[in-house]
Design a protein around this motif. Structure first.
Motif, mmCIF file in Angstrom:
data_model
loop_
_atom_site.group_PDB
_atom_site.id
_atom_site.type_symbol
_atom_site.label_atom_id
_atom_site.label_comp_id
_atom_site.label_asym_id
_atom_site.label_seq_id
_atom_site.Cartn_x
_atom_site.Cartn_y
_atom_site.Cartn_z
ATOM 1 N N GLU A 93 7.226 11.732 -22.308
ATOM 2 C CA GLU A 93 7.329 12.599 -21.119
ATOM 3 C C GLU A 93 8.790 12.771 -20.668
ATOM 4 O O GLU A 93 9.254 13.884 -20.421
ATOM 5 C CB GLU A 93 6.555 11.913 -20.001
ATOM 6 C CG GLU A 93 5.701 12.816 -19.167
ATOM 7 C CD GLU A 93 4.996 11.980 -18.098
ATOM 8 O OE1 GLU A 93 4.788 10.750 -18.311
ATOM 9 O OE2 GLU A 93 4.667 12.566 -17.049
ATOM 10 N N VAL A 94 9.483 11.646 -20.546
ATOM 11 C CA VAL A 94 10.882 11.697 -20.105
ATOM 12 C C VAL A 94 11.728 12.400 -21.170
ATOM 13 O O VAL A 94 12.572 13.246 -20.848
ATOM 14 C CB VAL A 94 11.421 10.270 -19.826
ATOM 15 C CG1 VAL A 94 12.924 10.292 -19.571
ATOM 16 C CG2 VAL A 94 10.680 9.649 -18.636
ATOM 17 N N ALA A 95 11.476 12.081 -22.428
ATOM 18 C CA ALA A 95 12.257 12.668 -23.522
ATOM 19 C C ALA A 95 12.074 14.187 -23.574
ATOM 20 O O ALA A 95 13.037 14.928 -23.793
ATOM 21 C CB ALA A 95 11.843 12.043 -24.855
ATOM 22 N N GLU A 96 10.856 14.649 -23.349
ATOM 23 C CA GLU A 96 10.606 16.098 -23.394
ATOM 24 C C GLU A 96 11.292 16.797 -22.215
ATOM 25 O O GLU A 96 11.836 17.891 -22.367
ATOM 26 C CB GLU A 96 9.104 16.397 -23.394
ATOM 27 C CG GLU A 96 8.390 15.993 -24.686
ATOM 28 C CD GLU A 96 8.845 16.781 -25.926
ATOM 29 O OE1 GLU A 96 9.318 17.919 -25.780
ATOM 30 O OE2 GLU A 96 8.736 16.226 -27.049
ATOM 31 N N ALA A 97 11.274 16.151 -21.056
ATOM 32 C CA ALA A 97 11.945 16.757 -19.887
ATOM 33 C C ALA A 97 13.445 16.874 -20.154
ATOM 34 O O ALA A 97 14.074 17.870 -19.791
ATOM 35 C CB ALA A 97 11.692 15.911 -18.643
ATOM 36 N N PHE A 98 14.006 15.863 -20.793
ATOM 37 C CA PHE A 98 15.441 15.880 -21.109
ATOM 38 C C PHE A 98 15.743 17.015 -22.087
ATOM 39 O O PHE A 98 16.707 17.756 -21.931
ATOM 40 C CB PHE A 98 15.839 14.531 -21.710
ATOM 41 C CG PHE A 98 17.329 14.343 -21.878
ATOM 42 C CD1 PHE A 98 18.185 14.423 -20.784
ATOM 43 C CD2 PHE A 98 17.874 14.051 -23.118
ATOM 44 C CE1 PHE A 98 19.558 14.225 -20.945
ATOM 45 C CE2 PHE A 98 19.244 13.860 -23.278
ATOM 46 C CZ PHE A 98 20.082 13.951 -22.190
#
Lengths: 488, 488
Positions: free
Chosen positions: B296-301
């Motif tokens: 989730e965090v990686a995709e937002a980045f």
């Protein structure tokens, strides 16, 4: 050590699963798996050899035996931090210093160009007590947060980019596409005056300038060669404002420019930056980098009361590797090779410019060369898709080249320094074939790529490009075509 | 490879000349020159052997042959960037992931703990769209500018320190010296509530919290072991505010705590951080580090639109070395050794606490142990000079130990993981001798040091220390002496 563990499809799958999706691979539709490399050549899992025209990190050549030996032997003995005395550290600092003007005498060893540029900012902030930083348009100085702030190349990519109020973006001193071009009577002064204007505007807002930072030659920014004298004039303005001049040599240092060891030296002997940062080529791929500054700046930083400790920076293995890189540059006369082969490559590319209207400008120093592609030599319309097409077709010919600059239309040559005239012949011949449309797409080409090529098989014919004898200038007056900035 | 190039006096001279004066050496009045090291031992230029009790970077032992071999073999084959596919990268990511809770599945490879923590902040800023960061008092998270901002351990050193308005400093969850101590009925909740108060105050000012960051066990902050359950409660508060929890494992990860591979796991199986950062031990001294986060965090980045490229991060040599370190930890059961020897060391130190009133507190997990020295067990007056004296006397006995924490009065044990019970015996026996005053200063001791020792030869006698049976608590009520936080 097995060179390949997984079949390629599994490697791609694991990469998708476990590596941050922001980390891109080259040629994402059909990425390359490299398992070994030597000199200027890289080899994929099937033994196919690629000519590397882009890797300025593998400075003295991939897997250079002297560098490998130095690293391996030192790893076997000791790898620890710089809170213990070690001769490699001081010997390396001494050797680096000997390549620089005398007043640049104090080193800080860190792990990456980003760490180096961040530390350079910290030094400037501490020394000056000021906060603001002037950076060039299209500049890239690294990936840590403080450097994203001063890297228009990066922050322009953000949808919601918010430029820091203490960062000021000066005109890139680009004589081909910039505000002041080769027809301008004094572009060095004109571009430096722009920096001075920014300083004045900052002062009007009650801000104070800590530093001006620039790559000695802009790399990601489009292989830009600033006019000689520009840095001196900028330094005068910045010093008058109490700020420091930071020369970022991360991409271009260590003899690449051929005539000098450092690219800032191209500006003339009367120019000495206050801080120099190094990176990429320094360890031939080993993670290391360095900041060099004056005694005055170093003492001010110390007087802040804060110790500087970098866990890995300046460890004996990094320093042994750094020393070996310096040895190889000297022993194999790689700076001389950069001058000779860079000159040869530039001349070959100039011939391409004579032949193909798409080639708008050739500029470079040593083995740092850019070929800017334009659809129209008067309007300078960036030939972005065409540049990408060339890169992809070269890849199919097993040649690695990249395109960069704000419009991604500048073919960027920065190969390992052992690059040869034969290598230059090969890459330019292929480019020539691509531009004349005589290169057939190999059978392995992906379907998407074929569709793409269908529209671009003969780029110049497709675009109906003509060969003008003049180049458009900023104020609209055509001037005689000039080759000056491709002189090495 | 010559182990010594210059005589020591020349090394010192060159260091003064060419290395930033902010970069300190250990024992600056008489620094140590180390030329080789093996396991938990380091050797100076005269072959004198030092027992290393402090180097958590040489995690599997200095110059471990399996690590050296892996690095050397891969250097010989290929060292390039992660824009090419390589199996070492994905295999290493897969192996690291297997040590972590499943949702922590996406890796970013970088070069240092500082780069890792800076990237963690960038991930949090991008994912949340918020700016503020909550950090612990006395925390140290790295040397790049963004991390100095969130490191009270560092910014308190500055004369003109100006705390960033978007940084909030929470109480260190220190049960010995902190606001809530072992007599408190629920220190985990009390310390977590402090974080929640900071969140509320930030909200009142219109700020929003992007992240809470903490070392899973505070290292420079004084070997602080937060009460179990604290992280879960903090995470609840931070998540409610839309922020992320960053666990900094740079100092304490990779099996050091003995019972678990990661120190955050000491908090309980129900706790999973949003981001974990790694560093120091990951490559046994090779410059490398890693950030692991959720999909989730990686995709937002990624969706920010900005590519993340780290020149050296995740290169095949670093990954080969990282894999070898994991192999050695497993093969030599170093996590088990940390548990056994750490427990043994802690018990020996507990005996010292029983014997010597200067030893106020022993706390640790595995081979991460602190011994806090106090002049008064009721007032907890930090025994800073005495801690320094012990360190210096141990050095004369060829044992390397350091003192840290906000008062620099905590003896800090974090040796290579191959540390043995015999090593523990040796260091604790010497400490015992120093504390009882039966250790004679060797002849090599410098004059200054002798003068110093003249005043401190028998520290406890000189200070007239008594042995109380109770320990002072925050609210003034003496409570029974508790050993709970030295359990491993």
């Amino acid at each position: 050590m097995t060179a390949e563990i997984f079949p390629k499809v599994k490697t791609i799958d694991l990469r998708k699963k476990h590596i941050g999706p922001s980390c891109k691979v080259f040629f994402s539709h059909d990425p390359i798996k490299i398992v070994r490399a030597k000199g200027q050549y890289m080899y994929d899992e099937n033994g196919v050899r690629y000519l590397d025209c882009i890797n300025n990190v593998a400075h003295v050549g991939h897997s250079h035996p002297m560098v490998v030996k130095a690293g391996a032997e030192q790893m076997e003995l000791l790898n620890t931090n710089s809170r213990f005395l070690h001769d490699n550290l001081v010997q390396y600092a001494q050797r680096l210093q000997a390549t620089l003007p005398e007043k640049l005498s104090v080193c800080y060893f860190v792990n990456s160009g980003s760490e180096a540029n961040d530390l350079a900012l910290r030094l400037a902030w501490e020394y000056t007590g000021h906060k603001d930083v002037i950076t060039l348009d299209n500049a890239y100085h690294g990936h840590v947060s403080s450097l994203i702030n001063i890297s228009p190349y990066k922050f322009h990519q953000l949808a919601n980019a918010e430029q820091s109020k203490s960062v000021h973006v000066a005109l890139s001193p680009d004589l081909y596409r910039g505000n002041y071009r080769q027809d301008h009577p004094d572009p060095a002064t004109a571009y430096a005056d722009d920096v001075n204007n920014l300083i004045q505007k900052a002062h009007e807002k009650g801000h104070k300038v800590a530093a001006f930072i620039a790559e000695s030659l802009q790399s990601c920014g489009g292989q830009v060669i600033p006019p000689a004298g520009y840095f001196q004039k900028v330094a005068q303005h910045v010093h008058r404002a109490g700020g420091l001049f930071i020369a970022d040599e991360v991409q271009v240092g260590f003899g690449r420019v051929g005539t000098h060891f450092w690219a800032f030296q191209l500006q003339g002997e009367d120019f000495v930056p206050d801080i120099v940062t190094m990176g990429k080529p320094i360890g031939n791929g080993h993670p290391m980098s360095c900041v060099v500054t004056t005694r005055e700046v170093a003492e001010a930083f110390k007087n802040s009361g804060m110790e500087y400790f970098n866990t890995f920076g300046g460890n004996p293995v990094s320093c042994a590797i750094g020393l070996a890189v310096l040895d190889v540059i000297e022993k194999e006369d790689l700076q001389g090779n950069a001058l000779r082969v860079g000159g040869y490559l530039t001349r070959l590319l100039e011939q391409q410019k004579e032949k193909h209207p798409l080639v708008g400008d050739i500029r470079g120093r040593g083995l740092f060369v850019g070929a800017e592609l334009v659809r129209d030599r008067v309007k300078l319309t960036p030939a972005t898709a065409e540049a990408q097409d060339i890169i992809y077709k070269l890849k199919e010919q097993h040649i690695l080249l990249s395109a960069d600059g704000p419009h991604r239309n500048v073919l960027k040559f920065k190969p390992p320094m052992c690059f040869s005239e034969e290598d230059a012949d090969m890459v330019v011949e292929k480019i020539d074939q691509i531009l004349t449309g005589t290169l057939n797409a190999p059978l392995s080409l992906s379907f998407t790529m074929r569709i793409f090529l269908h529209f671009f098989t003969d780029i110049e014919k497709a675009l109906g490009l003509q060969m003008p004898s003049t180049v458009h200038t900023k104020n609209g007056t055509p001037s005689p075509q000039s080759l000056w900035h491709s002189h090495i």
